[in-house]
Structures are given as C-alpha cells and as structure tokens.
Write an enzyme that holds these catalytic residues in place. Structure first.
Site, PDB file in Angstrom:
ATOM      1  N   ARG A  63       0.848  -1.197   0.000  1.00 37.97           N
ATOM      2  CA  ARG A  63       0.000   0.000   0.000  1.00 37.97           C
ATOM      3  C   ARG A  63       0.882   1.245   0.000  1.00 37.97           C
ATOM      4  O   ARG A  63       1.273   1.742   1.045  1.00 37.97           O
ATOM      5  CB  ARG A  63      -0.938  -0.009   1.200  1.00 37.97           C
ATOM      6  N   ASP A  65       2.310   5.063  -0.314  1.00 38.88           N
ATOM      7  CA  ASP A  65       1.866   6.355   0.192  1.00 38.88           C
ATOM      8  C   ASP A  65       1.588   7.334  -0.938  1.00 38.88           C
ATOM      9  O   ASP A  65       1.950   7.096  -2.096  1.00 38.88           O
ATOM     10  CB  ASP A  65       2.934   6.952   1.108  1.00 38.88           C
ATOM     11  N   ARG A 214      11.948   5.729   2.829  1.00 41.49           N
ATOM     12  CA  ARG A 214      12.257   7.151   2.727  1.00 41.49           C
ATOM     13  C   ARG A 214      13.070   7.645   3.918  1.00 41.49           C
ATOM     14  O   ARG A 214      13.885   8.564   3.790  1.00 41.49           O
ATOM     15  CB  ARG A 214      10.966   7.948   2.563  1.00 41.49           C
TER      16      ARG A 214
END
Length: 298
Positions: A63, A65, A214
């Site tokens: 899923r 972002d 990230r």
C-alpha cells in the site's frame, strides 16, 4: 478486503492484476472517501466495465503512500464466476479504455490456488532515485528523481548501508502503528550512479513499514554528503527510537519496482505463515506481522 487463507469464496474466482501508476496525483493506494487513490480508481473502473452494481475490493502487495510510484505493483480481486466468464477475454482492453492515463493494468490472470497478493509475497523491491547534479534534475525526470544540492559519495552510502542489512527492529526508521511490528529483514540496500548522474538506491525486503524506505534514504544521504559519519545510520538503528535528525525524503523519488512470490505450490504455505506474529530471531523465513504487512508503506 479478501485476506482469506484458502482463496476466493465459493462461486468466486481470484484474479491477479499486474499494474503500474504514476503516484503524483494520487493520495496513495488505499481508497479514501474524498480523495483520488489508485485503489479507488481501479475499483471504480472494474465496477463500470463489468456493469456491476457492487464494488469488488482489491487486495494489494504494497500500500504505497501519496506521491509514490509503482512499476511492478500486484493486486488481487475476487470476482463472481459468471462475471469472470463473461468479461475475461475483454477485461484488460476495457480497463485500458476506462482508466486514467496515470494508471495501467498490464495483466489480468486467474490466480493459482493459495495466492494472496499481500500475504503470499516474499519480498518487495523499491528504487529511490536522486541526483546531485549542480544544475538540478532533468526536466523529463523531475517527477521521479529527487534533487540533493550537495555532492554525494556513493561509496560512503554503500558502506553505511551494509550495517542496515539483515533482520532488525527498524523502529528508528518507521512511523509506528499501534499493534504492528517494526521487525523486518532488509535483504538488499545498495546505491549505484548511472552514466547520467542519477543515483539509484535499490531496497529489497520481506516487507516494509510506514516511511521505512524514505527514512533510510534520508539517513544515508546525510552520510553521502558528509554531514554524518558512515557509522551513524547503524547507531540510529540500534537506538531503536526515532531520531529527529533522520529526515523522511520526499515521496516522488520512490518507485515500487517488483514484488516476488514463491513457486505456485508454496503460495498457500507462505500465505499462512506470513500472518504469524513476528519477533527478532524467530527464523520465520521473512514472515511479516499479519496486522501490518506493507500497509501505509515506505
């Protein structure tokens, strides 16, 4: 969402979808009532092209972002047998005509027994792209490459990456979710600069938790530009708590490139095992917490 272990319910067929999308104008994967999402776009298109009165819910491998792209995303949907029989030959072309140009479904196939797009996956591979060119980012790549305005030492970033690989509790690099584990096995993390100056981080793991990729990239960029020593990312990891010095880099440089699955005969076994609660050193062959998986990832 159909996360049952045995597969589709009686009278239904499980369908695998291979797809890609440019995440720029999507508020992530998961359907939201008031925002445009990849799941919402595809589910709406499926309902329209099959002329159905109900929405068939998708289950996805990762899923992503808001703003994150995908080249090799995988999802599944359970369709009634009569709907699949009527539309299977024309479904791909009809989806192409209905979907917006920033999302494409490339394959629509009947899934083998035991397949679950999320829980049968054994790894996900992401790429994060950045350039340190003093002139900035190539305009044709600006939606997929981050500009870092300090020169980057790729060798230093690779040296720092070595200490992060393996099975660890990545709490220091994840946004915590209540009841979810942050234990992951980071199988691959390496950097390479191409002939055009674009530096790509290849990151592969059994699964990822929220902001993990990230955050790792943000820490390693600090090493690459000389603001932190090579040992610093490993020290942050060992501390086990979020460090305010670790920046979560912007999402547009991140792309889900590929999802790996075992041989067909092992799909059901993996599907079951991946739902087990995970602890460090449990030797679960890359199993992930069933309450977490790749939800809200990276």
């Amino acid at each position: 969402m159909s996360d049952d272990i045995e597969g589709a319910a009686p009278g239904h067929v499980r369908i695998r979808l291979d797809l890609s999308y440019d995440g720029k104008d999507f508020s992530g994967w998961a359907r939201q009532r008031t925002r445009r999402t990849v799941q919402g776009e595809i589910e709406d298109a499926l309902r329209t092209v099959t002329r159905s009165s109900r929405t068939y819910e998708l289950t996805v491998a990762g899923r992503t972002d808001a703003g994150v792209h995908a080249r090799g995303q995988v999802a599944h949907v359970d369709l009634p047998e009569d709907v699949w029989a009527e539309h299977r030959e024309r479904l791909l072309r009809r989806l192409a005509g209905r979907l917006s140009h920033d999302v494409r479904v490339w394959k629509v196939t009947e899934a083998p027994p035991g397949f679950n797009a999320r829980f049968s996956a054994v790894w996900r591979r992401y790429a994060y792209r950045v350039t340190d060119h003093p002139g900035g980012v190539d305009p044709l790549l600006r939606g997929h490459v981050l500009w870092h305005d300090w020169p980057l030492d790729v060798a230093a970033m690779n040296a720092a990456s070595a200490g992060l690989r393996g099975e660890h509790d990545f709490a220091a690099y994840c946004k915590r979710r209540e009841g979810a584990t942050t234990i992951r096995t980071l199988q691959r993390l390496e950097w390479e600069r191409d002939a055009h100056g674009v530096i790509t981080a290849t990151v592969r793991a059994d699964a990822f938790c929220h902001n993990m990729v990230r955050s790792l990239v943000g820490a390693l960029l600090f090493v690459g530009d000389g603001h932190r020593p090579v040992e610093w990312p490993s020290k942050v990891l060992a501390a086990g708590v979020r460090d305010s010095a670790v920046h979560v880099v912007r999402p547009h440089g991140l792309t889900l490139e590929e999802v790996g699955y075992p041989a067909d005969e092992l799909l059901g076994e993996r599907n079951r095992a991946a739902r087990n609660k995970r602890t460090l050193g449990a030797n679960l062959n890359g199993d992930v917490d069933g309450a977490d998986g790749d939800a809200g990832c990276c």
